[in-house]
Enzyme design. Sequence first.
Site, PDB file in Angstrom:
ATOM      1  N   THR A  68       0.819  -1.220   0.000  1.00  0.00           N
ATOM      2  CA  THR A  68       0.000   0.000   0.000  1.00  0.00           C
ATOM      3  C   THR A  68       0.852   1.270   0.000  1.00  0.00           C
ATOM      4  O   THR A  68       0.307   2.374  -0.045  1.00  0.00           O
ATOM      5  CB  THR A  68      -0.920   0.055   1.237  1.00  0.00           C
ATOM      6  OG1 THR A  68      -0.090   0.017   2.401  1.00  0.00           O
ATOM      7  CG2 THR A  68      -1.904  -1.098   1.266  1.00  0.00           C
ATOM      8  N   LYS A  69       2.150   1.150   0.078  1.00  0.00           N
ATOM      9  CA  LYS A  69       3.005   2.331   0.234  1.00  0.00           C
ATOM     10  C   LYS A  69       3.198   3.038  -1.125  1.00  0.00           C
ATOM     11  O   LYS A  69       2.770   2.544  -2.155  1.00  0.00           O
ATOM     12  CB  LYS A  69       4.344   1.927   0.871  1.00  0.00           C
ATOM     13  CG  LYS A  69       4.166   1.239   2.248  1.00  0.00           C
ATOM     14  CD  LYS A  69       3.694   2.182   3.340  1.00  0.00           C
ATOM     15  CE  LYS A  69       2.977   1.513   4.489  1.00  0.00           C
ATOM     16  NZ  LYS A  69       3.742   0.814   5.481  1.00  0.00           N
ATOM     17  N   ASN A  70       3.873   4.180  -1.104  1.00  0.00           N
ATOM     18  CA  ASN A  70       3.927   4.997  -2.328  1.00  0.00           C
ATOM     19  C   ASN A  70       4.736   4.351  -3.441  1.00  0.00           C
ATOM     20  O   ASN A  70       4.466   4.602  -4.612  1.00  0.00           O
ATOM     21  CB  ASN A  70       4.438   6.404  -2.014  1.00  0.00           C
ATOM     22  CG  ASN A  70       3.416   7.219  -1.247  1.00  0.00           C
ATOM     23  OD1 ASN A  70       2.311   6.735  -0.977  1.00  0.00           O
ATOM     24  ND2 ASN A  70       3.752   8.437  -0.901  1.00  0.00           N
TER      25      ASN A  70
END
Length: 413
Positions: free
Chosen positions: A209-211
């Site tokens: 879910t991170k950038n």
Amino acid sequence: MSSLKEEPLTNNRLSSPSEFKGATMRTKGDFLIFGSPCIGQEEIDEVVASMKSGWIGTGPKTAQFENDFALYKEAAYAVAVNSGTAALHLAMLVAGIGPGDEVITTALTFCATINTIIHAGATPVLADVDPVSMNIDPIEVEAKITSRTKAILPVHFAGRPCDMDRLCAIASRHKLLIIEDCAHAIETEYKGRKAGLFGDVGCFSFYVTKNIVTGEGGMILTGNENFAARAKTLALHGMSADAWSRFSDSEYKHYKVTGAGFKYNMMDIQAAIGMHQLRRVDQWWERRKEIWAKYNKAFAELPVELPAAPEPETRHAYHLYTMLIDKEKTGISRDDFLRAMHKQNIGVGVHYLSIPEHPFYQERFGWHAADYPIAMRIGQQTVSIPLSPKLTDVDVFDVIEAVTDLVGTPTTE
Ligand SMILES: *Cc1c(COP(=O)(O)O)cnc(C)c1O
């Protein structure tokens, strides 16, 4: 408010929101996954190339990704590991944090921030957050310092930088280390300096879910050569640093175990994804910024608390768009709102229930959520709505419609 020029919501099929109404309900098969990553053909091809080469473990692509990431962040040393949690754990160990030491961190974070302090043998000490920035409050930090305090562990929540001027001043006044949890803060900058390089070690996550993502993965940044070398060794069983290049086609080398290390190394299949993700980091940042502005505009009149505007002289990473739902004002509780969004086939998140709300920490440390009232209130009211750069304008429109239906009257004409 963002300085971005705000355009009207674009929607290919329909010209006005009212025309769209009634048709917004997404089908089950069209569930909008919260934090869905963008995976391009380049990542797929690079992973396939790794697999075809037979070199899927730690190797040249991991080294390249470390290099690329260090360049992007302008860091002296980068060590790739297999999670953000591993990065935090190793950061603590290489910084010499252990039994008897206290580490001050925020009451509003992911449990891994706290757990890794515990894994290092140290004691976590919580500080409450600032109600506007939702970041650790320097005044609370200073109030928690004791003779055992060894480090401050700020988390740049949602991608907004912490007040690093004040935190660094406190750290230098009390001779404390700073370890930054940059899981939300890949693109974050503060007064021209990049997050992750303010203190002794910066820890990044490439969780799905991170950038940017590698499936599972993390990175340690440091300006300290010794810390970097120790992190490398500890990430691979405690085997001497040469072990990382042991599998190349140069001559056979014996390894020497120099400590009881861990199995935290990143493998090339992960790095193959990360290398290509990193190339698009700014493009995706622009898209999230645009979505953020659309949300701000659409929700401006709703009775919900929106995220504060980024502070001047900072770069917000726009990792999470969080809204506070206060039942007194909206008529719907946060938890009912979460359920209703899900029913509309829109994925949502909670970042986070405050740390002292979890039974383990209450039992182990005697913490009470009410002693951290701001983190507690945020934890009870916060909702994160989708902010992935993969969202189409129609997706963004669906989110806006669903939120607006649940908490207020549409403000659009
Ligand atoms: C995601 C996250 C972590 C842990 O990262 P993993 O890669 O999932 O281990 C730590 N801290 C914060 C604030 C996070 O959001």
